[in-house]
Design a protein around this motif. Structure first.
Motif, short mmCIF file in Angstrom:
data_model
loop_
_atom_site.label_atom_id
_atom_site.label_comp_id
_atom_site.label_asym_id
_atom_site.label_seq_id
_atom_site.Cartn_x
_atom_site.Cartn_y
_atom_site.Cartn_z
N TYR A 81 0.83 -1.20 0.00
CA TYR A 81 0.00 0.00 0.00
C TYR A 81 0.87 1.26 0.00
N LEU A 82 1.89 1.27 0.83
CA LEU A 82 2.81 2.41 0.88
C LEU A 82 3.57 2.55 -0.44
N TYR A 83 3.90 1.42 -1.04
CA TYR A 83 4.57 1.43 -2.35
C TYR A 83 3.69 2.10 -3.40
N VAL A 84 2.41 1.75 -3.43
CA VAL A 84 1.48 2.34 -4.39
C VAL A 84 1.39 3.85 -4.17
N LEU A 85 1.30 4.28 -2.91
CA LEU A 85 1.28 5.71 -2.61
C LEU A 85 2.53 6.40 -3.15
N SER A 86 3.67 5.76 -2.98
CA SER A 86 4.94 6.38 -3.38
C SER A 86 5.09 6.51 -4.89
N VAL A 87 4.52 5.57 -5.65
CA VAL A 87 4.64 5.68 -7.11
C VAL A 87 3.54 6.56 -7.70
N CYS A 88 2.46 6.75 -6.98
CA CYS A 88 1.37 7.58 -7.49
C CYS A 88 1.57 9.05 -7.17
N PHE A 152 -6.64 -3.60 0.31
CA PHE A 152 -6.88 -3.66 -1.13
C PHE A 152 -7.91 -2.62 -1.56
N VAL A 153 -8.93 -2.39 -0.75
CA VAL A 153 -9.89 -1.33 -1.05
C VAL A 153 -9.16 0.02 -1.06
N ALA A 154 -8.28 0.24 -0.10
CA ALA A 154 -7.51 1.48 -0.03
C ALA A 154 -6.61 1.65 -1.25
N VAL A 155 -5.97 0.57 -1.69
CA VAL A 155 -5.09 0.63 -2.86
C VAL A 155 -5.87 0.99 -4.12
N PHE A 156 -7.02 0.36 -4.32
CA PHE A 156 -7.82 0.66 -5.51
C PHE A 156 -8.34 2.10 -5.48
N ARG A 157 -8.65 2.61 -4.31
CA ARG A 157 -9.09 4.01 -4.19
C ARG A 157 -7.96 4.96 -4.54
N VAL A 158 -6.75 4.65 -4.09
CA VAL A 158 -5.57 5.48 -4.40
C VAL A 158 -5.33 5.49 -5.91
N LEU A 159 -5.40 4.32 -6.53
CA LEU A 159 -5.16 4.21 -7.97
C LEU A 159 -6.19 5.00 -8.77
N ARG A 160 -7.45 4.88 -8.37
CA ARG A 160 -8.51 5.59 -9.09
C ARG A 160 -8.34 7.10 -8.96
N LYS A 161 -8.04 7.56 -7.73
CA LYS A 161 -7.90 9.00 -7.52
C LYS A 161 -6.68 9.56 -8.25
N ASN A 234 11.76 -3.94 -19.07
CA ASN A 234 11.34 -3.37 -20.34
C ASN A 234 10.77 -1.96 -20.21
N HIS A 235 10.33 -1.62 -19.00
CA HIS A 235 9.76 -0.29 -18.76
C HIS A 235 10.32 0.28 -17.47
N PRO A 236 11.57 0.74 -17.49
CA PRO A 236 12.20 1.25 -16.27
C PRO A 236 11.51 2.47 -15.66
N GLU A 237 10.83 3.26 -16.50
CA GLU A 237 10.12 4.43 -16.00
C GLU A 237 8.62 4.17 -16.13
N LEU A 238 8.08 3.39 -15.21
CA LEU A 238 6.68 2.98 -15.32
C LEU A 238 5.70 4.07 -14.95
N PHE A 239 6.09 5.01 -14.09
CA PHE A 239 5.10 5.92 -13.55
C PHE A 239 5.53 7.38 -13.63
N ARG A 240 4.55 8.20 -13.81
CA ARG A 240 4.76 9.64 -13.69
C ARG A 240 3.91 10.08 -12.51
N ASN A 241 4.54 10.49 -11.42
CA ASN A 241 3.82 10.82 -10.20
C ASN A 241 3.03 12.11 -10.33
N VAL A 242 1.99 12.23 -9.52
CA VAL A 242 1.22 13.46 -9.44
C VAL A 242 1.39 14.03 -8.04
#
Length: 379
Positions: A81-88, A152-161, A234-242
């Protein structure tokens, strides 16, 4: 080769790949340091979880170390969950309050002190043999399943937002990276759901089925780790943070409704809209592949908040789609231009502001209903 040896081989390969990728993430120089560390920790926790065939082959019976090892599962989902927050979110930082995520791990270990950690080997053996009747283990399994659902509910909410925030404020890279992380989360959710079923059967008369599922999960974990490794390479730069401080347009609209003084007249609305459209057509800022709503706001001197409401709410378009509309119109003109018939579609997409073929094709088909290649052929 018997089943136990096969499981040992699978576990060994999975652990080796997990540890290898974790070491790489911890040593590679990158600006995404926090994300790398968090995912490395997640991989190490996963390696600890799947080392059962190796660990119990060395241990003669139940031990404090073995039980403590099993409790590390309570750290896996919080770390993810913390990982998802950090990449988003680009401004994410680990803070002291994040230690609260360790509480379930501490609680579960404390419940085991009286009748497992603090007793002799014979009592430990009795505890394990009668695990179906042990209230501590039942409590821990219920807590684990509740934790999984909440996180998991928290992760999906973070991803959607974060995805919505990106679409409302940025017009750079495609959102495929968010889609990939969503897919990865769904797969993890499925794996943990299967693990939940395994745990339920563990406390029933179908213990043998639980063991079979455990073997299947071990094999599945290997494929997931390999898949992630393939994606990472294959995709070293997967995310662009907001920026997490950004507000969703829906929140801005709610605030506007509560503030009657902020109402914008039709004349003012039309004036700002005209200023925006003139800027896009004259300055052609959409050619900038990393354009943000903050960039446009500074150029046309309309506050970000008002500009966001203008585009995302009043025009009914995400900023991402709004900018891509100009890019596609420009690309269509280039495809129609006979003097540019030898210019490849790849060259065109880069020239109009896109930075990937997939995002260009998706946007082009959404705007025209056909692909760039077919569009050029049908002219």
């Amino acid at each position: 080769m018997d089943k136990s040896n096969l499981l040992i081989i699978i576990a060994s390969v999975s652990i080796f790949i997990s540890v290898l990728l974790a070491v790489f993430l911890l040593t590679v120089k990158t600006r995404h340091r926090v994300s790398n560390v968090l995912f490395a920790v997640f991989l190490i926790l996963n390696a600890i979880d799947i080392c059962d065939p190796l660990f119990y082959g060395m241990e003669g019976g139940p031990s404090n170390l073995g039980m403590f090892k099993n409790m590390f599962v309570f750290l896996q989902i919080p770390v993810f969950y913390l990982y998802v927050l950090s990449v988003c979110y680009s401004d994410f930082k680990l803070k002291p309050q994040h230690l609260l995520h360790v509480l379930p791990f501490i609680i579960t270990n404390l419940t085991l002190v009286p009748r497992f950690y603090g007793v002799d080997t014979a009592s430990k053996i009795f505890f394990i043999e009668n695990r179906q009747n042990m209230i501590e283990l039942k409590f821990n399994h219920i807590l684990l399943h509740v934790q999984m659902i909440i996180y998991f509910v928290a992760v999906f909410r973070v991803l959607r937002k974060s995805k919505t925030l990106y679409l409302e404020n940025y017009a750079g890279k495609s959102i495929s990276s968010y889609n990939w992380l969503f897919q990865f989360t769904v797969i993890l959710c499925i794996v943990y759901s299967i693990a939940l079923l395994k745990n339920i059967l563990k406390f029933s008369e179908y213990v043998h089925i639980s063991e079979e599922i455990k073997a299947g999960l071990l094999l599945l974990s290997l494929f997931i780790i390999c898949w992630y490794l393939f994606k990472a390479l294959n995709h070293p730069e997967l995310f662009r943070n907001v920026d997490s401080k950004l507000k969703l347009v829906s929140e801005l609209v709610s605030e506007e409704k509560g503030n009657e003084e902020s109402a914008v007249s039709d004349i003012e609305y039309n004036e700002k809209l005209l200023r925006l459209k003139n800027y896009m057509t004259e300055k052609k800022s959409f050619l900038n592949s990393s354009l943000t709503i903050q960039d446009v706001s500074g150029e046309i001197e309309i506050p970000v908040r008002e500009l966001s409401l203008l585009i995302n709410h009043q025009l009914g378009q995400h900023f991402y789609d709004f900018v891509n509309t100009y890019r596609i119109e420009n690309a269509m003109n280039m495809l129609k231009d006979e003097t540019k018939s030898k210019v490849t579609i790849l060259e065109i997409l880069y020239e109009v502001g896109f930075n990937s073929k997939s995002s260009f094709n998706t946007a082009f088909k959404k705007h025209t209903g056909t692909t760039p290649t077919l569009y050029r052929k049908n002219l």
